[in-house]
Design an enzyme around this catalytic site. Structure first.
Site, PDB file in Angstrom:
ATOM      1  N   PRO A 202     -49.341 -11.496   9.321  1.00  0.00           N
ATOM      2  CG  PRO A 202     -51.422 -12.519   9.124  1.00  0.00           C
ATOM      3  CD  PRO A 202     -50.024 -12.588   8.614  1.00  0.00           C
ATOM      4  CG  PHE A 203     -51.709 -12.597  13.716  1.00  0.00           C
ATOM      5  CD1 PHE A 203     -52.575 -11.653  14.234  1.00  0.00           C
ATOM      6  CD2 PHE A 203     -52.175 -13.458  12.740  1.00  0.00           C
ATOM      7  CE1 PHE A 203     -53.900 -11.577  13.806  1.00  0.00           C
ATOM      8  CE2 PHE A 203     -53.489 -13.392  12.292  1.00  0.00           C
ATOM      9  CZ  PHE A 203     -54.356 -12.450  12.825  1.00  0.00           C
ATOM     10  CD  GLU A 220     -52.737 -20.985  14.267  1.00  0.00           C
ATOM     11  OE1 GLU A 220     -53.696 -21.616  14.733  1.00  0.00           O
ATOM     12  OE2 GLU A 220     -51.650 -21.536  13.942  1.00  0.00           O
ATOM     13  CE  LYS A 236     -52.994 -28.765  12.887  1.00  0.00           C
ATOM     14  NZ  LYS A 236     -52.105 -27.620  13.143  1.00  0.00           N
TER      15      LYS A 236
END
Length: 421
Positions: A202-203, A220, A236
């Site tokens: 997504p990034f 992230e 995490k």
């Protein structure tokens, strides 16, 4: 436009953009995200830039934004930690990315759903894009990947870091190792397209700064601002996926309920909450989601979401500085963890575990975390990617090493390597 037509337009726009000296491509790969305004942004043809390798980078960025109040895309290197805190890095820099680089594009195209919008630039650029003939990507010879750490060295170093935990120096540290190739020749655009197809995230993004390239499949988000709200989503907790549907679901349940993974995650959540407090209206910092499980092609990840309302007396650039570098890539306590990272890692992080993204004219922004990413200097032909994980008291060094290989698997495959080393 149909889905296939918008995808072809996106690929043509990316190919055209990549021919410029500087461009930035940000792609959500159609992951649903309540905080994103666009599915994809393509910025190219530099009008103005700011390039800083030392000094008061955040203050200069603030001045640059205030003078322009325009769309700007840029990189925040991990090495800005030396400006935020009294720290230094002693490792040699093979990639030579700037500490901070931002540019204002002449052209900016946004894609949302099955439509696109020209946010900046002359309309004629759309015809230019539509007339682009897409290149056929021809794979180059395999890249020979080398390790900074042998498996034995990695395990021994994890055990040394755990001794620091036992002594009470830290609770957790993100320890990373570099994989690299000297004299590497790649087609950056083709390599990114292959990585993004194999591991859509997504990034994801592709950033070219002259002869330096960031080819990213990061899942992230570091930090974003929407109106007066700041949102951080640290990762995490990692688990390998299974081809068996039932087993894959069980792996997700096991990750969600893992005491070890929860402990790693909550330590970073607390760190991010503390970082956000520096910029927040008192009492507004909250955990919107704790231990969320999200699925990607190679892994399941545990992701938490923390937010706050930005204090109107604090400039949004200072809010970025107050949370930088991101807690998920440092550890707790943050400063001591960063000192140990410099002591025990063998490579300068540079752009790795930094961030790139965009700032809008009204001061909203969105920045990712540079992980699962190939960094490449075309002039020196040096290629690098780093992977790591959270080292805690309960960590098993052998398992952490295997997790590193899992995180590196998509990049290894794209570079023609066997992902299991």
């Amino acid at each position: 436009m149909s889905n296939s037509e918008i995808n072809i337009f996106k690929q043509k726009a990316l190919q055209l953009a990549s021919s410029y000296d500087v461009f930035c491509y940000l792609d959500s790969n159609n992951y649903k995200d309540q905080y994103s305004n666009y599915d994809c942004l393509i910025a190219f043809s530099k009008k103005q830039e700011i390039n800083i390798s030392h000094g008061d980078a955040f203050e200069q960025l603030k001045s640059f934004y205030e003078a322009q109040k325009d769309w700007m895309f840029g990189l925040l290197s991990y090495e800005l930690k030396n400006e935020v805190e009294d720290l230094k890095s002693n490792h040699t820099d093979q990639l030579q990315f700037p500490d901070l680089y931002f540019f204002i594009p002449e052209y900016l195209i946004a894609i949302q759903g099955d439509d696109f919008h020209l946010l900046k630039g002359e309309q004629a650029i759309i015809n230019t894009i539509n007339n682009v003939q897409l290149n056929e990507y021809l794979p180059l010879p395999k890249v020979k990947i080398e390790h900074r750490f042998t498996k034995k060295e990695y395990i021994a170093t994890v055990e040394k870091l755990q001794n620091h935990i036992k002594r009470g120096d830290i609770y957790e540290v993100n320890f990373c190792q570099e994989f690299f190739a000297a004299n590497a020749e790649i087609d950056p655009l083709g390599t990114f397209q292959e990585l993004n197809q194999l591991s859509p995230t997504p990034f994801a993004g592709f950033f070219k700064i002259y002869d330096k390239y960031i080819l990213s499949a990061t899942p992230e988000r570091f930090l974003c601002k929407r109106s007066n709200k700041l949102i951080s989503q640290p990762i995490k907790g990692t688990a390998k996926r299974s081809l068996d549907i039932n087993e894959d679901e069980l792996i997700k349940v096991k990750l969600k309920s893992s005491i070890k993974e929860q402990a790693e995650n909550v330590m970073i959540v607390d760190l991010v909450r503390n970082d956000l407090t520096k910029s927040a209206i008192k009492g507004t910092v909250k955990v919107d989601e704790l231990f969320g499980i999200y699925t990607f092609p190679q892994v399941h990840q545990m992701i938490s979401t923390i937010s706050c309302e930005l204090n109107p007396e604090i400039h949004f650039i200072d809010a970025i500085k107050n949370t930088f570098p991101m807690g998920s890539m440092t550890g707790a306590p943050k400063i001591k963890a960063m000192e140990l990272i410099d002591d025990y890692e063998k490579s300068k992080r540079g752009a790795f575990s930094g961030s790139f993204g965009c700032i809008s004219p009204d001061g909203d922004f969105d920045f990712n975390v540079i992980i699962r990413t190939i960094l490449y200097n075309e002039t020196t032909k040096y290629l690098s990617f780093q992977v790591g994980g959270a080292i805690t008291y309960a960590a098993v060094a052998e398992d952490e090493y295997e997790e590193c290989l899992l995180k590196a698997s998509a990049i290894m495959k794209v570079l023609g390597q066997n992902p299991v080393l």
